[in-house]
Write an enzyme that holds these catalytic residues in place. Structure first.
Site, mmCIF file in Angstrom:
data_model
loop_
_atom_site.group_PDB
_atom_site.id
_atom_site.type_symbol
_atom_site.label_atom_id
_atom_site.label_comp_id
_atom_site.label_asym_id
_atom_site.label_seq_id
_atom_site.Cartn_x
_atom_site.Cartn_y
_atom_site.Cartn_z
ATOM 1 C CD GLU A 53 -2.839 -1.401 2.289
ATOM 2 O OE1 GLU A 53 -2.668 -0.669 3.287
ATOM 3 O OE2 GLU A 53 -3.715 -2.285 2.242
ATOM 4 C CD GLU A 63 -5.016 -7.601 0.690
ATOM 5 O OE1 GLU A 63 -5.793 -6.963 1.427
ATOM 6 O OE2 GLU A 63 -3.782 -7.399 0.669
#
Length: 541
Positions: free
Chosen positions: A316, A418
């Site tokens: 991220e 995810e």
């Protein structure tokens, strides 16, 4: 779209339906700023009469659209700005019954044309709608739009186009030739074919809760061929105190997946989010922090060398920058280089959220993802894969496909890493939305794997569970079972023709075939791998 692709799309559609007279989805996309724009996709679609429906407004060009019906809409355009070198431009839609704040975005530039692609789903017809482009940073003085296109698809047309890609990319024709030892063709031979494994990775996150839980293990292994550890490899778990590493849980989980031949991703080496950085690491600066990160990456990679097919290196990084703030702007470059040197066979991923989920997040637009990836590659990083997390609220299938189209131009494998649906949505609707997301992923040729973020805990799951605590399917689990069944070749039986041949169309993966003729029987195992040409096998009795 070139003629070959058109032929393949039509060919794939014909495998699914006897006739199709609707539009063929155009996956064309561009990530480079061009001196001249390309022609509009679909010849402009319903925007062919642009001049009559375009409201002149240089700061926010707007299309007035009349009588839009319930449909899936894909749109694209070429955009150029003035007054600033570059700026983020968003496309929005206001219909009679709904407002879509962002249906596509692009980082537009001055002096060249940038390609925007997106879309939306209209659930209610709208007499009058406005599709407009706006600089949400407010920096540019003028926005030019050309080669704009808006193409509707009915839900059935959308699904048929998906199936065309699945038929072309996830399946393949097979012809089996049966003969005797003298090479004479054997007509009338009995053929029995069974797919024993699927080539396309579909899996889920698992947690240490799977250890010793035999019902959960059995449920998981009956369905999935891929896994990722939810938290057990993260730094705050493996080294909660400085110098005290503990890989016990990761080792036990690795033993489980290895014993069951489950392909597994490595998640993650570093997480740029301060909240998920070990508390003792947050207090380090300069040389102390450098020593700590070097110890982390070398210790982790040496222990698990060649165990994981992927590594999410700096998780991220478009949203958080703890390490780059402390160690400088080249810190991430160093992480990737060191990881590649330590485990050169693992594919290194840039894993991020809100790239494919929405374009309302300025930090992680598709163009920002492309820009950061290219920066790393220019710095010498061996970047092997694109990781899109996929934490959805309400999915937007045309937008998802548009983002995948743009990222697909980079030529790297894309994984949805995810996938889940927000817990704020009821379980039945979660299942509907989950199916939409997975179908978009499975039907896009650049997507090479689908991972769910559904590790089961006593208290539930992160956002969405597939089963309850008694390992009984919830609606999302029922959706998974149905899709897995659909995306696998059923039992195939038949007899060879007068030429000794038998043909079928199957999903990629491993197969067993049993051939019987004149009291003779033979068994044969084969792999059906990617390819558009027919795969031929010769079997002798």
């Amino acid at each position: 779209m070139d003629l070959t692709l058109i032929f393949l799309c039509v060919f794939g559609l014909l495998l699914f339906a006897n006739s199709y007279d609707g539009p063929l989805y155009d996956s064309s996309a561009y990530t480079e700023c061009k001196a001249y724009p390309e022609d509009p996709l679909y010849n402009g679609g319903i925007l062919q009469a642009c001049k009559g429906s375009c409201i002149s407004n240089a700061s926010s060009p707007t299309f007035m659209l009349h009588n839009l019906s319930n449909a899936f809409y894909t749109f694209s355009a070429w955009i150029k700005i003035e007054g600033v070198d570059s700026s983020l431009i968003r496309a929005s839609l206001e219909s009679q019954h709904a407002t879509f704040s962002c249906i596509g975005s692009v980082i537009a530039k001055q002096g060249c044309w940038s390609f925007i692609k997106g879309g939306f789903v209209l659930d209610s017809p709208s007499d009058v709608s406005l599709l407009f482009f706006k600089d949400y940073t407010g920096n540019s003085s003028n926005i030019s739009v050309t080669s704009a296109s808006l193409q509707p698809f009915s839900e059935e047309q959308w699904k048929l186009n998906q199936q065309a890609v699945i038929n072309r990319e996830r399946k393949r024709f097979v012809t089996v030739h049966v003969s005797n030892l003298q090479g004479e063709r054997l007509g009338g031979a009995s053929i029995n074919i069974q797919q024993i494994s699927n080539d396309f990775p579909i899996g889920s996150a698992i947690a240490s809760t799977i250890l010793g839980n035999l019902p959960y293990q059995s449920w998981f292994l009956k369905r999935f061929n891929a896994a990722v550890f939810e938290n057990e490899l993260k730094w705050y778990v493996t080294e909660p105190e400085a110098g005290k590493t503990n890989y016990t849980l990761a080792d036990q989980m690795l033993q489980f997946v290895r014993a069951n031949q489950i392909t597994t991703r490595g998640h993650n080496i570093f997480w740029e989010d301060l909240d998920y950085t070990p508390s003792w690491v947050r207090n380090l600066l300069g040389s102390e922090l450098k020593r700590a990160v070097n110890s982390r990456i070398l210790g982790l990679m040496s222990r698990f060398k060649e165990e994981f097919i992927h590594w999410d290196v700096s998780n991220e990084m478009l949203h958080f920058d703890f390490y780059e703030k402390r160690l400088g702007p080249n810190a991430t470059l160093g992480f990737f280089k060191t990881a590649h040197e330590a485990d050169p066979l693992a594919t290194l991923f840039m894993n991020e959220f809100n790239v494919v989920e929405t374009c309302n997040d300025d930090s992680s637009t598709v163009d920002n993802y492309v820009r950061r990836l290219r920066e790393l590659k220019r710095g010498g990083v061996t970047m092997g894969g694109i990781g899109l997390e996929g934490h959805f609220s309400v999915p937007n299938p045309p937008f998802i496909r548009a983002v995948l189209d743009k990222l697909g131009t980079l030529g790297l494998p894309i994984w949805l890493t995810e996938v889940d649906i927000s817990h704020t949505i009821d379980k039945q609707t979660q299942a509907v939305y989950l199916e939409q997301v997975l179908r978009e992923g499975f039907s896009h040729p650049s997507v090479k794997g689908l991972m769910l973020w559904t590790a089961l805990h006593p208290e539930g799951c992160y956002q969405m569970c597939l089963t309850d605590s008694n390992i009984r399917n919830l609606p999302a689990g029922e959706t998974i079972d149905r899709l897995l069944q659909e995306w696998k070749t059923g039992k195939v039986e038949g007899i060879t023709d007068e030429l000794g041949s038998f043909s079928f169309h199957g999903y990629l993966g491993e197969y067993t075939i049993t051939v019987q003729s004149q009291n003779r029987t033979t068994n044969f195992t084969f792999s059906l791998t990617e390819g558009h040409e027919t795969k031929y096998f010769n079997i002798q009795l």
